[in-house]
Design a protein around this motif. Structure first.
Motif, PDB file in Angstrom:
ATOM      1  N   GLY A  74     -17.770   2.490 -11.812  1.00  0.00           N
ATOM      2  CA  GLY A  74     -19.024   2.910 -11.209  1.00  0.00           C
ATOM      3  C   GLY A  74     -19.159   4.409 -11.039  1.00  0.00           C
ATOM      4  O   GLY A  74     -20.200   4.894 -10.607  1.00  0.00           O
ATOM      5  N   VAL A  75     -18.127   5.166 -11.390  1.00  0.00           N
ATOM      6  CA  VAL A  75     -18.183   6.620 -11.254  1.00  0.00           C
ATOM      7  C   VAL A  75     -17.573   7.264 -12.499  1.00  0.00           C
ATOM      8  O   VAL A  75     -16.575   6.785 -13.037  1.00  0.00           O
ATOM      9  N   LYS A  76     -18.202   8.323 -12.958  1.00  0.00           N
ATOM     10  CA  LYS A  76     -17.721   9.076 -14.124  1.00  0.00           C
ATOM     11  C   LYS A  76     -17.744  10.551 -13.765  1.00  0.00           C
ATOM     12  O   LYS A  76     -18.716  11.053 -13.200  1.00  0.00           O
ATOM     13  N   VAL A  77     -16.671  11.261 -14.092  1.00  0.00           N
ATOM     14  CA  VAL A  77     -16.547  12.675 -13.766  1.00  0.00           C
ATOM     15  C   VAL A  77     -16.344  13.474 -15.054  1.00  0.00           C
ATOM     16  O   VAL A  77     -15.564  13.084 -15.915  1.00  0.00           O
ATOM     17  N   ALA A  78     -17.059  14.583 -15.159  1.00  0.00           N
ATOM     18  CA  ALA A  78     -16.867  15.531 -16.261  1.00  0.00           C
ATOM     19  C   ALA A  78     -16.459  16.869 -15.651  1.00  0.00           C
ATOM     20  O   ALA A  78     -17.113  17.372 -14.737  1.00  0.00           O
ATOM     21  N   VAL A  79     -15.365  17.439 -16.167  1.00  0.00           N
ATOM     22  CA  VAL A  79     -14.841  18.706 -15.658  1.00  0.00           C
ATOM     23  C   VAL A  79     -14.942  19.751 -16.770  1.00  0.00           C
ATOM     24  O   VAL A  79     -14.567  19.484 -17.915  1.00  0.00           O
ATOM     25  N   PHE A  80     -15.444  20.922 -16.407  1.00  0.00           N
ATOM     26  CA  PHE A  80     -15.562  22.027 -17.346  1.00  0.00           C
ATOM     27  C   PHE A  80     -14.733  23.195 -16.825  1.00  0.00           C
ATOM     28  O   PHE A  80     -14.678  23.431 -15.616  1.00  0.00           O
ATOM     29  N   ARG A  81     -14.103  23.924 -17.753  1.00  0.00           N
ATOM     30  CA  ARG A  81     -13.223  25.030 -17.363  1.00  0.00           C
ATOM     31  C   ARG A  81     -13.545  26.236 -18.239  1.00  0.00           C
ATOM     32  O   ARG A  81     -13.784  26.090 -19.434  1.00  0.00           O
ATOM     33  N   GLN A  82     -13.526  27.407 -17.628  1.00  0.00           N
ATOM     34  CA  GLN A  82     -13.689  28.653 -18.359  1.00  0.00           C
ATOM     35  C   GLN A  82     -12.637  29.643 -17.887  1.00  0.00           C
ATOM     36  O   GLN A  82     -12.233  29.615 -16.723  1.00  0.00           O
ATOM     37  N   ILE A  83     -12.212  30.488 -18.821  1.00  0.00           N
ATOM     38  CA  ILE A  83     -11.289  31.560 -18.463  1.00  0.00           C
ATOM     39  C   ILE A  83     -11.991  32.887 -18.738  1.00  0.00           C
ATOM     40  O   ILE A  83     -12.862  32.983 -19.601  1.00  0.00           O
ATOM     41  N   ASN A  84     -11.603  33.898 -17.993  1.00  0.00           N
ATOM     42  CA  ASN A  84     -12.236  35.199 -18.114  1.00  0.00           C
ATOM     43  C   ASN A  84     -11.533  36.003 -19.201  1.00  0.00           C
ATOM     44  O   ASN A  84     -10.432  36.512 -19.003  1.00  0.00           O
ATOM     45  N   GLY A  85     -12.176  36.089 -20.370  1.00  0.00           N
ATOM     46  CA  GLY A  85     -11.662  36.933 -21.450  1.00  0.00           C
ATOM     47  C   GLY A  85     -11.981  38.382 -21.136  1.00  0.00           C
ATOM     48  O   GLY A  85     -12.987  38.693 -20.504  1.00  0.00           O
ATOM     49  N   THR A  86     -11.151  39.276 -21.547  1.00  0.00           N
ATOM     50  CA  THR A  86     -11.327  40.674 -21.168  1.00  0.00           C
ATOM     51  C   THR A  86     -12.642  41.261 -21.686  1.00  0.00           C
ATOM     52  O   THR A  86     -13.372  41.892 -20.947  1.00  0.00           O
ATOM     53  N   GLU A  87     -12.961  41.068 -22.946  1.00  0.00           N
ATOM     54  CA  GLU A  87     -14.174  41.655 -23.505  1.00  0.00           C
ATOM     55  C   GLU A  87     -15.297  40.639 -23.650  1.00  0.00           C
ATOM     56  O   GLU A  87     -16.467  40.997 -23.634  1.00  0.00           O
ATOM     57  N   ALA A  88     -14.963  39.398 -23.817  1.00  0.00           N
ATOM     58  CA  ALA A  88     -15.968  38.372 -24.105  1.00  0.00           C
ATOM     59  C   ALA A  88     -16.568  37.763 -22.842  1.00  0.00           C
ATOM     60  O   ALA A  88     -17.485  36.960 -22.926  1.00  0.00           O
ATOM     61  N   GLY A  89     -16.059  38.102 -21.677  1.00  0.00           N
ATOM     62  CA  GLY A  89     -16.542  37.472 -20.448  1.00  0.00           C
ATOM     63  C   GLY A  89     -15.926  36.085 -20.295  1.00  0.00           C
ATOM     64  O   GLY A  89     -14.789  35.848 -20.692  1.00  0.00           O
TER      65      GLY A  89
END
Length: 178
Positions: free
Chosen positions: A130-145
């Motif tokens: 009855g529950v679904k979770v989606a997780v998103f992750r980002q890392i901070n690249g030096t020049e690319a943001g």
């Protein structure tokens, strides 16, 4: 002759605004408080005795693990989801569609990465699917943001398990208080 619809709409609005009535439709404060207390005593609230009413009516019915309290999804799953991800800032919470979307959150231990979670409550019954979770992750690249990064596949499952465990605890507590 062609008429301007905006002018007609403006005249209609002005005519409607000119109509007034001396009849007062306000409900006395003591009646409001009495009704609110009666509904709370009869049906309870989402967040315990002193919490908010379940989105208005207070109509609550409980059968086969399903809780119908004016929201479109299982109330235990909804509350457990909000409690599980309460450390993250919310962007959207739709109790009728069963969608909770958080904003990006950077843990203090790792400021170079951030996470975002979407929780989907898929049923009115308290069930494992009855529950679904989606997780998103980002890392901070030096020049690319901020750059998208892979998320461990067990992360979403662990959050789903925490939500289900908390929902079961809430349901057991509700049954024991009846």
């Amino acid at each position: 002759m062609r008429r301007n619809p905006i002018a007609i709409l403006g005249l209609a609005a002005a005519a409607l605004a000119a109509c007034t009535s001396d009849v007062s439709w306000e409900v006395p404060e003591e009646v409001k408080n009495e009704q609110t207390e009666r509904i709370r005593a009869q049906h309870g609230t989402i967040h315990g005795q002193e919490g908010i009413l379940a989105f208005g009516t207070g109509d609550s019915e409980q059968t086969d693990g399903a809780v119908y309290s004016g929201i479109g999804v299982n109330a235990y799953l909804w509350r457990a989801s909000l409690e599980t991800i309460d450390f993250m800032p919310l962007t959207q919470a739709d109790p009728f569609g069963g969608v909770i979307i958080t904003d990006w959150y950077s843990p203090p231990e790792t400021p170079g990465e951030r996470f975002k979670i979407n929780v989907y409550i898929l049923d009115t019954v308290l069930r494992a699917d009855g529950v679904k979770v989606a997780v998103f992750r980002q890392i901070n690249g030096t020049e690319a943001g901020w750059v998208d990064a892979a998320v461990d596949t067990g992360t979403a499952t662990a959050i789903e398990d925490n939500i289900l465990t908390r929902a079961r605890e809430l349901r057991i507590a509700a049954i024991n208080t009846q």
